[in-house]
Design an enzyme around this catalytic site. Sequence first.
Site, PDB file in Angstrom:
ATOM      1  N   LYS A 190       0.917  -1.227   0.183  1.00 20.68           N
ATOM      2  CA  LYS A 190       0.208  -0.092  -0.130  1.00 20.68           C
ATOM      3  C   LYS A 190       0.883   1.185   0.383  1.00 20.68           C
ATOM      4  CE  LYS A 190      -3.819  -2.113   1.950  1.00 20.68           C
ATOM      5  NZ  LYS A 190      -5.710  -2.033   2.629  1.00 20.68           N
ATOM      6  N   ARG A 245      -3.459  -9.816   4.952  1.00 21.42           N
ATOM      7  CA  ARG A 245      -4.328 -10.184   3.227  1.00 21.42           C
ATOM      8  C   ARG A 245      -2.966  -9.391   2.779  1.00 21.42           C
ATOM      9  NH1 ARG A 245      -6.657  -6.615   0.045  1.00 21.42           N
ATOM     10  NH2 ARG A 245      -8.049  -7.326  -1.024  1.00 21.42           N
TER      11      ARG A 245
HETATM   12  C1  PT1 Z   1      -8.019  -4.238   3.555  1.00 14.72           C
HETATM   13  C2  PT1 Z   1      -8.417  -4.492   1.987  1.00 14.72           C
HETATM   14  C3  PT1 Z   1     -10.053  -4.723   1.567  1.00 14.72           C
HETATM   15  N1  PT1 Z   1      -7.523  -3.508   0.803  1.00 14.72           N
HETATM   16  C4  PT1 Z   1      -9.613  -5.458   3.513  1.00 14.72           C
HETATM   17  N2  PT1 Z   1      -9.901  -5.663   2.380  1.00 14.72           N
HETATM   18  C5  PT1 Z   1      -8.373  -4.268  -0.188  1.00 14.72           C
HETATM   19  N3  PT1 Z   1     -10.649  -6.567   4.548  1.00 14.72           N
HETATM   20  C6  PT1 Z   1      -9.063  -4.576  -0.128  1.00 14.72           C
HETATM   21  C7  PT1 Z   1      -2.948   2.348  -1.029  1.00 14.72           C
HETATM   22  O1  PT1 Z   1      -3.268   3.102   0.550  1.00 14.72           O
HETATM   23  O2  PT1 Z   1      -6.806  -3.364   4.376  1.00 14.72           O
HETATM   24  N4  PT1 Z   1      -8.777  -4.666   4.378  1.00 14.72           N
HETATM   25  N5  PT1 Z   1     -10.136  -5.440   0.475  1.00 14.72           N
HETATM   26  C8  PT1 Z   1      -6.616  -2.691  -1.256  1.00 14.72           C
HETATM   27  N6  PT1 Z   1      -7.055  -1.622  -0.979  1.00 14.72           N
HETATM   28  C9  PT1 Z   1      -6.420  -0.674  -0.919  1.00 14.72           C
HETATM   29  C10 PT1 Z   1      -6.518   0.291  -0.095  1.00 14.72           C
HETATM   30  C11 PT1 Z   1      -5.378  -0.763  -1.967  1.00 14.72           C
HETATM   31  C12 PT1 Z   1      -5.557   1.477   0.113  1.00 14.72           C
HETATM   32  C13 PT1 Z   1      -4.194   0.140  -2.105  1.00 14.72           C
HETATM   33  C14 PT1 Z   1      -3.704   1.453  -1.196  1.00 14.72           C
HETATM   34  O3  PT1 Z   1      -2.093   1.633  -1.325  1.00 14.72           O
END
Ligand code: PT1
Length: 277
Positions: A223, A257
């Site tokens: 992230k 995850r």
């Molecule tokens: C998470 C999550 C998810 N993240 C759960 N489910 C994502 N329970 C999808 C960035 O800042 O943390 N927990 N499902 C993916 N979402 C992101 C959000 C991907 C922020 C990247 C960023 O780069």
Amino acid sequence: MNVLVSCHGRSLDLSCPRIMGILNSTPDSFSDGGRFFNPDDGLRQAEKMLAEGADIIDIGGESTRPGAQAVSLDEELARVIPLIERLRAETDTFISVDTSKSAVMREAVAAGADMINDVRALREQGALETAAALQTPVCLMHMQGEPRSMQHQPEYEDVVAEVKAFLEARISACEKAGILRTQLVIDPGFGFGKSLAHNLVLFRRIPDFQSFGLPILIGVSRKSMIGAVLDIPMQERMPASVALAGLAVWLGASIIRTHDVRETADAVKMCHAVANL
Ligand code: PT1
């Protein structure tokens, strides 16, 4: 807070930390760069993650990274359901569906999904009632705003207190709707409407989230909070992601995850061994 049991009778023992492998069927992960995600590619990717030590496969058809656009119900179903059907037919793994839409939850569980992973914590129309009817585990995540705009100007007076209050309210809503507390998992939602400072404080205070007595899921893999500290692109963020996974386990996380299953599984096992002698 020891074992999740799905409506299909499959169980996930959380007496030691578990790895949730990410299987994306969103357009940024289409191998042909085209419109159709090939379930064969997805199945191969899932089997690789299982061989590397994944305990759960998380399947999502809506990108929720910052700036992502909403996806239609038909599109999301088309991305996710064939993949769940294939994975269910070929393996006995714990399958999680990453969705906020009640119709996707229903069809995914009918296709064999064991768990609902909802970044909107069952706030969408009909989601609470649907999850209650399905009687299967649910991960409740905190997000401020919506993916498209959540990183524009995230604001909190006290990020830990506010995320905890939100989760507390969603847990109560779930219990009122008839979802057993023992079926719930919580997630502070790293990168979901949070500045770098918010993410770092939340991470350091993962132990505060143990007060719910529920398993904690942590998703920081590749992230932008890592990109912001190290100033490196996504494809170079694996080592830092693995470090954070180990730290998260040390701080009390039960489910990690990740995109990088083998490396993360090793780090998690090692940190758990040190933490639990
Ligand atoms: C998470 C999550 C998810 N993240 C759960 N489910 C994502 N329970 C999808 C960035 O800042 O943390 N927990 N499902 C993916 N979402 C992101 C959000 C991907 C922020 C990247 C960023 O780069």
